[in-house]
Design a protein around this motif. Structure first.
Motif, PDB file in Angstrom:
ATOM      1  N   VAL A  78      -1.844   2.523  -9.697  1.00  0.00           N
ATOM      2  CA  VAL A  78      -3.257   2.819  -9.419  1.00  0.00           C
ATOM      3  C   VAL A  78      -3.609   4.212  -9.925  1.00  0.00           C
ATOM      4  CG1 VAL A  78      -4.956   3.188  -7.589  1.00  0.00           C
ATOM      5  CG2 VAL A  78      -3.447   1.187  -7.521  1.00  0.00           C
ATOM      6  N   ASP A  79      -2.745   5.178  -9.704  1.00  0.00           N
ATOM      7  CA  ASP A  79      -2.995   6.536 -10.205  1.00  0.00           C
ATOM      8  C   ASP A  79      -3.192   6.523 -11.724  1.00  0.00           C
ATOM      9  OD1 ASP A  79      -2.870   7.712  -7.709  1.00  0.00           O
ATOM     10  OD2 ASP A  79      -0.798   8.407  -7.940  1.00  0.00           O
ATOM     11  N   LEU A 137       0.817  -1.220   0.000  1.00  0.00           N
ATOM     12  CA  LEU A 137       0.000   0.000   0.000  1.00  0.00           C
ATOM     13  C   LEU A 137       0.846   1.264   0.000  1.00  0.00           C
ATOM     14  CD1 LEU A 137      -2.847  -0.950   2.498  1.00  0.00           C
ATOM     15  CD2 LEU A 137      -2.954  -0.854   0.010  1.00  0.00           C
ATOM     16  N   SER A 138       2.024   1.205   0.587  1.00  0.00           N
ATOM     17  CA  SER A 138       2.873   2.394   0.642  1.00  0.00           C
ATOM     18  C   SER A 138       3.896   2.439  -0.491  1.00  0.00           C
ATOM     19  CB  SER A 138       3.583   2.457   1.999  1.00  0.00           C
ATOM     20  OG  SER A 138       4.411   1.325   2.175  1.00  0.00           O
ATOM     21  N   SER A 139       3.871   1.467  -1.368  1.00  0.00           N
ATOM     22  CA  SER A 139       4.829   1.399  -2.462  1.00  0.00           C
ATOM     23  C   SER A 139       4.560   2.490  -3.497  1.00  0.00           C
ATOM     24  CB  SER A 139       4.737   0.032  -3.134  1.00  0.00           C
ATOM     25  OG  SER A 139       5.336   0.054  -4.406  1.00  0.00           O
ATOM     26  N   PRO A 140       5.572   3.294  -3.828  1.00  0.00           N
ATOM     27  CA  PRO A 140       5.389   4.294  -4.887  1.00  0.00           C
ATOM     28  C   PRO A 140       5.032   3.658  -6.231  1.00  0.00           C
ATOM     29  CG  PRO A 140       7.401   4.720  -3.650  1.00  0.00           C
ATOM     30  CD  PRO A 140       6.877   3.390  -3.191  1.00  0.00           C
ATOM     31  N   LEU A 141       5.550   2.456  -6.484  1.00  0.00           N
ATOM     32  CA  LEU A 141       5.237   1.765  -7.729  1.00  0.00           C
ATOM     33  C   LEU A 141       3.745   1.454  -7.811  1.00  0.00           C
ATOM     34  CD1 LEU A 141       5.930   0.299 -10.367  1.00  0.00           C
ATOM     35  CD2 LEU A 141       6.412  -1.735  -8.968  1.00  0.00           C
ATOM     36  N   TYR A 142       3.193   0.825  -6.774  1.00  0.00           N
ATOM     37  CA  TYR A 142       1.774   0.463  -6.809  1.00  0.00           C
ATOM     38  C   TYR A 142       0.870   1.685  -6.752  1.00  0.00           C
ATOM     39  CZ  TYR A 142       2.957  -4.417  -6.703  1.00  0.00           C
ATOM     40  OH  TYR A 142       3.445  -5.646  -7.051  1.00  0.00           O
ATOM     41  N   ARG A 143       1.269   2.697  -5.976  1.00  0.00           N
ATOM     42  CA  ARG A 143       0.481   3.937  -5.963  1.00  0.00           C
ATOM     43  C   ARG A 143       0.492   4.569  -7.351  1.00  0.00           C
ATOM     44  NH1 ARG A 143      -1.916   5.663  -1.881  1.00  0.00           N
ATOM     45  NH2 ARG A 143      -2.110   7.764  -2.698  1.00  0.00           N
ATOM     46  N   GLY A 144       1.626   4.549  -8.016  1.00  0.00           N
ATOM     47  CA  GLY A 144       1.718   5.100  -9.360  1.00  0.00           C
ATOM     48  C   GLY A 144       0.867   4.331 -10.353  1.00  0.00           C
ATOM     49  N   LEU A 157      -4.034   3.924 -13.675  1.00  0.00           N
ATOM     50  CA  LEU A 157      -5.262   3.207 -14.031  1.00  0.00           C
ATOM     51  C   LEU A 157      -6.491   4.081 -13.796  1.00  0.00           C
ATOM     52  CD1 LEU A 157      -4.355  -0.334 -12.658  1.00  0.00           C
ATOM     53  CD2 LEU A 157      -4.608   0.327 -15.059  1.00  0.00           C
ATOM     54  N   LEU A 158      -6.470   4.860 -12.717  1.00  0.00           N
ATOM     55  CA  LEU A 158      -7.583   5.779 -12.456  1.00  0.00           C
ATOM     56  C   LEU A 158      -7.650   6.888 -13.511  1.00  0.00           C
ATOM     57  CD1 LEU A 158      -7.457   6.032  -8.561  1.00  0.00           C
ATOM     58  CD2 LEU A 158      -9.188   4.877  -9.965  1.00  0.00           C
ATOM     59  N   ARG A 159      -6.497   7.365 -13.965  1.00  0.00           N
ATOM     60  CA  ARG A 159      -6.489   8.367 -15.052  1.00  0.00           C
ATOM     61  C   ARG A 159      -7.147   7.791 -16.302  1.00  0.00           C
ATOM     62  NH1 ARG A 159      -0.681  10.610 -16.247  1.00  0.00           N
ATOM     63  NH2 ARG A 159      -1.832  11.833 -17.779  1.00  0.00           N
ATOM     64  N   MET A 160      -6.830   6.537 -16.622  1.00  0.00           N
ATOM     65  CA  MET A 160      -7.450   5.897 -17.793  1.00  0.00           C
ATOM     66  C   MET A 160      -8.952   5.759 -17.583  1.00  0.00           C
ATOM     67  SD  MET A 160      -4.693   2.990 -18.884  1.00  0.00           S
ATOM     68  CE  MET A 160      -5.757   2.339 -20.161  1.00  0.00           C
ATOM     69  N   ARG A 161      -9.362   5.399 -16.398  1.00  0.00           N
ATOM     70  CA  ARG A 161     -10.781   5.223 -16.106  1.00  0.00           C
ATOM     71  C   ARG A 161     -11.546   6.534 -16.260  1.00  0.00           C
ATOM     72  NH1 ARG A 161     -13.377   2.693 -10.601  1.00  0.00           N
ATOM     73  NH2 ARG A 161     -15.500   2.689 -11.370  1.00  0.00           N
ATOM     74  N   ARG A 162     -10.958   7.621 -15.814  1.00  0.00           N
ATOM     75  CA  ARG A 162     -11.632   8.926 -15.936  1.00  0.00           C
ATOM     76  C   ARG A 162     -11.834   9.306 -17.399  1.00  0.00           C
ATOM     77  NH1 ARG A 162      -8.275  10.108 -11.388  1.00  0.00           N
ATOM     78  NH2 ARG A 162      -6.685  10.996 -12.734  1.00  0.00           N
ATOM     79  N   ARG A 163     -10.977   8.844 -18.274  1.00  0.00           N
ATOM     80  CA  ARG A 163     -11.082   9.189 -19.695  1.00  0.00           C
ATOM     81  C   ARG A 163     -12.121   8.359 -20.443  1.00  0.00           C
ATOM     82  NH1 ARG A 163      -5.276   9.395 -19.328  1.00  0.00           N
ATOM     83  NH2 ARG A 163      -4.667  11.575 -19.312  1.00  0.00           N
ATOM     84  N   ARG A 164     -12.601   7.292 -19.859  1.00  0.00           N
ATOM     85  CA  ARG A 164     -13.495   6.403 -20.608  1.00  0.00           C
ATOM     86  C   ARG A 164     -14.779   7.095 -21.037  1.00  0.00           C
ATOM     87  NH1 ARG A 164     -15.629   2.571 -15.767  1.00  0.00           N
ATOM     88  NH2 ARG A 164     -16.977   4.163 -14.928  1.00  0.00           N
TER      89      ARG A 164
END
Length: 152
Positions: free
Chosen positions: A19-20, A10-17, A22-29
């Motif tokens: 998820v960020d 949960l605190s990993s910059p890689l996983y946070r990045g 993937l959420l950007r892609m989702r907002r564009r749908r």
């Protein structure tokens, strides 16, 4: 996955990045450009019909991963705008849906606009290629499906 605050995932910059992004892609749908004819939901529905097969509301809901009531509202809006038609088939309880000529035309118009936008994005994609992106997205989705199926 643990939900403890000190979980390294949960605190990993890689996983946070990830998820960020993937959420950007989702907002564009649901992004619709100013020159588009169709709303995002109508485009998504018409996309499914590109294979030439008529569908019931249940089939549309399943393929879109949406509640049938939501799809019913979206289909009725598309029918109202003249993009889809509903018809009966002898011996079948559920009515089927298919695009009208106006729906196919609007889909082709908006599809061409979306394709040109993707071409511009891919021209600016550096480093990387559309083929590489497709390969990685497919691998991700296949792995995700395998993990999700294993959780059941």
């Amino acid at each position: 996955m643990s939900s403890e605050p000190d979980d390294p995932v949960l605190s990993s910059p890689l996983y946070r990045g990830l998820v960020d992004e993937l959420l950007r892609m989702r907002r564009r749908r649901n992004h619709v450009d100013d020159g588009a004819i169709l709303e995002a939901s109508a485009f998504a529905i018409l996309w499914l019909f590109d294979d030439g097969r008529a569908r019931t509301l249940r089939e549309l809901a399943d393929e879109l991963c949406l509640e049938q009531s939501t799809v019913n509202r979206q289909v009725n809006a598309a029918i109202k705008h003249g993009y889809l038609e509903r018809f009966e088939v002898a011996g079948q309880v559920s009515r089927l849906h298919r695009p009208t000529a106006a729906g196919r035309s609007a889909f082709e118009h908006d599809g061409a606009r979306r394709a040109r936008r993707l071409e511009a994005v891919f021209a600016d994609l550096a480093p990387g290629t559309p083929e590489g992106l497709l390969r990685e997205l497919k691998a991700y989705n296949d792995a995700y499906d395998r993990v999700a199926e294993g959780e059941l």
